[in-house]
Write a protein that holds these residues in place. Structure first.
Motif, PDB file in Angstrom:
ATOM      1  N   VAL A   4       0.941  -1.164  -0.066  1.00 31.62           N
ATOM      2  CA  VAL A   4      -0.087   0.034   0.004  1.00 31.62           C
ATOM      3  C   VAL A   4       0.816   1.322  -0.039  1.00 31.62           C
ATOM      4  N   HIS A   5       0.577   2.221  -0.945  1.00 32.51           N
ATOM      5  CA  HIS A   5       1.335   3.321  -0.924  1.00 32.51           C
ATOM      6  C   HIS A   5       0.037   4.378  -0.664  1.00 32.51           C
ATOM      7  N   LEU A   6       0.435   5.246   0.584  1.00 37.01           N
ATOM      8  CA  LEU A   6      -0.254   6.211   0.921  1.00 37.01           C
ATOM      9  C   LEU A   6       0.123   7.615   0.582  1.00 37.01           C
ATOM     10  N   LEU A   7      -0.510   8.351  -0.199  1.00 34.79           N
ATOM     11  CA  LEU A   7      -0.332   9.813  -0.618  1.00 34.79           C
ATOM     12  C   LEU A   7      -0.803  10.858   0.203  1.00 34.79           C
ATOM     13  N   ARG A   8      -0.304  11.947   0.367  1.00 33.39           N
ATOM     14  CA  ARG A   8      -0.610  13.023   1.215  1.00 33.39           C
ATOM     15  C   ARG A   8      -1.593  13.818   0.281  1.00 33.39           C
ATOM     16  N   TYR A  39      -3.408   4.853  -2.307  1.00 35.36           N
ATOM     17  CA  TYR A  39      -4.768   5.444  -1.617  1.00 35.36           C
ATOM     18  C   TYR A  39      -4.235   6.842  -1.479  1.00 35.36           C
ATOM     19  N   TYR A  40      -5.368   7.513  -1.840  1.00 27.76           N
ATOM     20  CA  TYR A  40      -4.988   9.147  -1.822  1.00 27.76           C
ATOM     21  C   TYR A  40      -6.334  10.034  -1.268  1.00 27.76           C
ATOM     22  N   PRO A  41      -6.104  11.112  -0.773  1.00 28.70           N
ATOM     23  CA  PRO A  41      -7.327  11.715  -0.112  1.00 28.70           C
ATOM     24  C   PRO A  41      -8.051  12.340  -1.176  1.00 28.70           C
ATOM     25  N   ALA A  42      -9.340  12.098  -1.327  1.00 23.77           N
ATOM     26  CA  ALA A  42     -10.132  12.597  -2.338  1.00 23.77           C
ATOM     27  C   ALA A  42     -10.711  13.745  -2.325  1.00 23.77           C
ATOM     28  N   THR A  43     -10.043  14.982  -2.398  1.00 19.50           N
ATOM     29  CA  THR A  43     -10.350  16.320  -2.065  1.00 19.50           C
ATOM     30  C   THR A  43     -10.664  16.957  -3.541  1.00 19.50           C
ATOM     31  N   LEU A  59      -5.817   2.658  -7.969  1.00 21.00           N
ATOM     32  CA  LEU A  59      -6.061   3.890  -6.970  1.00 21.00           C
ATOM     33  C   LEU A  59      -7.330   3.877  -6.399  1.00 21.00           C
ATOM     34  N   LYS A  60      -7.140   4.112  -5.054  1.00 19.37           N
ATOM     35  CA  LYS A  60      -8.433   4.036  -4.007  1.00 19.37           C
ATOM     36  C   LYS A  60      -8.427   5.403  -3.212  1.00 19.37           C
ATOM     37  N   PRO A  61      -9.653   6.156  -3.577  1.00 20.60           N
ATOM     38  CA  PRO A  61      -9.818   7.270  -2.909  1.00 20.60           C
ATOM     39  C   PRO A  61     -10.074   7.074  -1.286  1.00 20.60           C
ATOM     40  N   PHE A  62      -9.740   7.973  -0.459  1.00 23.15           N
ATOM     41  CA  PHE A  62     -10.501   8.045   0.922  1.00 23.15           C
ATOM     42  C   PHE A  62     -10.864   9.388   1.149  1.00 23.15           C
ATOM     43  N   HIS A  63     -11.820   9.595   2.087  1.00 25.20           N
ATOM     44  CA  HIS A  63     -12.565  10.909   2.278  1.00 25.20           C
ATOM     45  C   HIS A  63     -11.307  11.513   3.380  1.00 25.20           C
ATOM     46  N   ALA A  64     -11.093  12.853   2.993  1.00 19.29           N
ATOM     47  CA  ALA A  64     -10.629  13.490   3.791  1.00 19.29           C
ATOM     48  C   ALA A  64     -10.693  14.850   3.884  1.00 19.29           C
ATOM     49  N   ILE A  80      -5.101  22.140   1.089  1.00 22.16           N
ATOM     50  CA  ILE A  80      -5.016  20.789   0.284  1.00 22.16           C
ATOM     51  C   ILE A  80      -4.089  21.010  -0.857  1.00 22.16           C
ATOM     52  N   ALA A  81      -3.676  21.919  -1.641  1.00 13.88           N
ATOM     53  CA  ALA A  81      -2.730  21.974  -2.656  1.00 13.88           C
ATOM     54  C   ALA A  81      -1.482  21.647  -2.285  1.00 13.88           C
ATOM     55  N   VAL A  82      -1.072  21.890  -1.071  1.00 17.07           N
ATOM     56  CA  VAL A  82       0.477  21.452  -0.564  1.00 17.07           C
ATOM     57  C   VAL A  82       0.683  20.364   0.051  1.00 17.07           C
ATOM     58  N   GLY A  83      -0.810  19.538   0.281  1.00 14.67           N
ATOM     59  CA  GLY A  83      -0.721  18.287   1.043  1.00 14.67           C
ATOM     60  C   GLY A  83      -0.759  18.545   2.516  1.00 14.67           C
ATOM     61  N   GLY A  84      -1.354  19.501   3.029  1.00 17.16           N
ATOM     62  CA  GLY A  84      -1.492  19.851   4.279  1.00 17.16           C
ATOM     63  C   GLY A  84      -1.761  18.944   5.438  1.00 17.16           C
ATOM     64  N   ASN A  85      -1.803  19.187   6.725  1.00 22.63           N
ATOM     65  CA  ASN A  85      -1.738  17.922   7.868  1.00 22.63           C
ATOM     66  C   ASN A  85      -3.581  17.541   7.618  1.00 22.63           C
ATOM     67  N   LEU A  86      -3.882  16.829   6.662  1.00 17.59           N
ATOM     68  CA  LEU A  86      -5.379  16.255   6.697  1.00 17.59           C
ATOM     69  C   LEU A  86      -5.555  15.448   7.734  1.00 17.59           C
ATOM     70  N   MET A  87      -6.823  15.280   7.684  1.00 16.64           N
ATOM     71  CA  MET A  87      -7.444  14.270   8.608  1.00 16.64           C
ATOM     72  C   MET A  87      -8.413  13.110   8.001  1.00 16.64           C
ATOM     73  N   SER A  88      -8.581  11.996   8.095  1.00 14.13           N
ATOM     74  CA  SER A  88      -9.357  11.182   7.370  1.00 14.13           C
ATOM     75  C   SER A  88     -10.237  10.206   8.587  1.00 14.13           C
ATOM     76  N   PHE A  89     -11.544   9.962   8.367  1.00  8.95           N
ATOM     77  CA  PHE A  89     -12.308   9.182   9.164  1.00  8.95           C
ATOM     78  C   PHE A  89     -12.526   7.861   8.671  1.00  8.95           C
ATOM     79  N   ASP A  90     -12.382   7.520   7.560  1.00 13.29           N
ATOM     80  CA  ASP A  90     -12.499   6.302   7.017  1.00 13.29           C
ATOM     81  C   ASP A  90     -11.399   5.568   6.447  1.00 13.29           C
ATOM     82  N   LEU A  91     -10.111   6.195   6.256  1.00 17.43           N
ATOM     83  CA  LEU A  91      -8.903   5.519   5.848  1.00 17.43           C
ATOM     84  C   LEU A  91      -8.492   4.340   6.346  1.00 17.43           C
TER      85      LEU A  91
END
Length: 419
Positions: A4-8, A39-43, A59-64, A80-91
């Motif tokens: 699994v590769h997790l992207l910011r 896995y990537y944040p679906a913003t 590719l699998k999106p998750f909510h962020a 979001i554009a610079v990959g800030g410190n996001l949070m996800s409840f479903d990742l």
């Protein structure tokens, strides 16, 4: 092997060096039997193109979300554009549903990295962390900006950072990958018991063998018969394009056939507007071209790299400098600010030029030499090309990552057998 590769962040319309490095790593790992799940944040799911999907990767999106109350929309989009410190409840739940995962490789720190680390502990698999933009090896002003971001609104995500131990992502990783020897040394000092591997980015040399210059000139005919000064990177204060614009009047006065070309998506809207204002204030519209973002395998981009007289890298901070390798792969010489990444690759006046941002005369002296001594410029470009071909081929570098994966997985298996 399933990894699994997790992207910011992931927005192909704002493609940058991190995405290019990931794509090339995956291309090198594929023939070695590594099956990546990304896995990537679906913003933002409205992409005009998707190089990873086109290459056949999963590719699998998750909510962020940006965990702030009352934050202005413009600032939220900027984070979001610079990959800030996001949070996800479903990742975490999505990761838990993945079957037969052998290792997780996170390209994110902060809360997302903490979730990945928690998942790895829960499953008893190795976790690898890649540092793309620098954590410790940063100029003081940049480090302070990351530590104390000028954000508005009330942050509610800190409790989740504590829950997922986001501040301990590096301390608890089975391996940390960095592209920079200086960063590696600082990490060794702070985390002496962690496995730290220096893994530079690479380039696929075969991609640069065909001549793509006609594609570039067809797309940008105003560049024909000009001395092209190419600056490749996202439009962002760290990349420091405005500094080049401030030097442009002097540059064009001495070299009237020169044209300054910025290639890259804008990830900082206020800064991008400032760039446009500076171009107008200095009356540079006929001498400066902004192309927007171009995919890494786009013939227009490859053609610009091949047609450029010189590639300029004026960054305030650059942990590695993938664009330097891309320029050398295209047999084009480079002129870079003296960042740690560039200084590790460039030997001044041997395979390129270095300059000091606080001493503009060093930039102009190097630029003048590059533009007035074409044979010497080509000599330096060939030296850079030789360095890329011997040390930075993507196939060789991917083999080192596969070896790391194998060793970490075997170590985990050995621990389970011992237990």
């Amino acid at each position: 092997m399933r990894v699994v590769h997790l992207l910011r962040k992931y927005n192909p319309d704002e493609w940058g060096g991190t995405e290019t490095a990931l794509l090339r790593l995956l291309e090198g790992l594929r023939p070695r039997g590594v099956d990546p799940i990304i896995y990537y944040p679906a913003t933002n799911n409205h992409f005009s193109r998707d190089p990873l999907l086109a290459a056949g990767y999963s590719l699998k999106p998750f909510h962020a979300c940006v965990p702030y109350w009352g934050m202005p929309e413009s600032q939220r989009q900027q984070l979001i554009a610079v990959g800030g410190n996001l949070m996800s409840f479903d990742l975490f739940a999505k990761l838990r549903r993945e079957e037969h995962v052998d290792l997780i490789h996170t390209h994110a720190l902060g809360r997302l990295g903490g979730i990945a680390s928690s998942y790895a502990r829960n499953r008893g698999i190795p976790s690898v962390v890649s540092i793309h933009g620098g954590v410790l090896d940063l100029p003081e002003a940049v480090r302070n900006g990351f530590a104390n971001p000028q954000t508005k609104g009330l942050e509610w995500g800190k409790i989740f950072g504590l829950l997922f131990r986001s501040r301990r992502v590096l301390a608890e990783a089975d391996a940390i990958i960095t592209v920079n020897p200086r960063e590696a040394a600082l990490l060794h000092e702070k985390y002496p018991d962690r496995r730290i591997q220096i893994q530079p980015h690479g380039v696929p040399l075969i991609q640069y063998k065909p001549d793509h210059r006609s594609a570039a000139f067809d797309a940008f005919p105003e560049l024909r018969d000009k001395q092209i000064l190419l600056s490749l990177g996202r439009i962002d204060p760290i990349k420091n394009q405005n500094w080049l614009l401030q030097q442009a009047p002097q540059t064009f006065a001495k070299h009237p056939d020169a044209r300054l070309v910025f290639v890259g998506a804008c990830t900082d809207a206020p800064y991008g507007k400032g760039i446009e204002r500076t171009i107008d204030e200095l009356d540079l519209r006929n001498r400066v071209l902004l192309t927007g973002g171009l995919p890494p395998d786009d013939p227009r981009l490859l053609g610009l790299l091949q047609a450029a007289t010189l590639v300029l890298l004026p960054s305030i901070s650059e942990t590695f400098g993938l664009v330097l390798l891309e320029a050398w792969a295209a047999r084009t010489s480079v002129l870079s600010s003296r960042t740690s990444g560039a200084s590790a690759l460039i030997q001044h006046r041997t395979n390129g030029w270095l300059f000091d941002l606080d001493q503009p005369h060093t930039f102009h002296e190097a630029l003048d030499e590059a533009l007035t001594r074409p044979e010497f410029r080509q000599q330096l470009a060939e030296a850079g090309h030789k360095l890329v071909s011997t040390e930075y081929d993507t196939n060789v570098l991917a083999g080192r990552i596969k070896k790391l994966y194998d060793e970490l997985i075997e170590e985990k298996h050995a621990l389970r057998r011992a237990a």
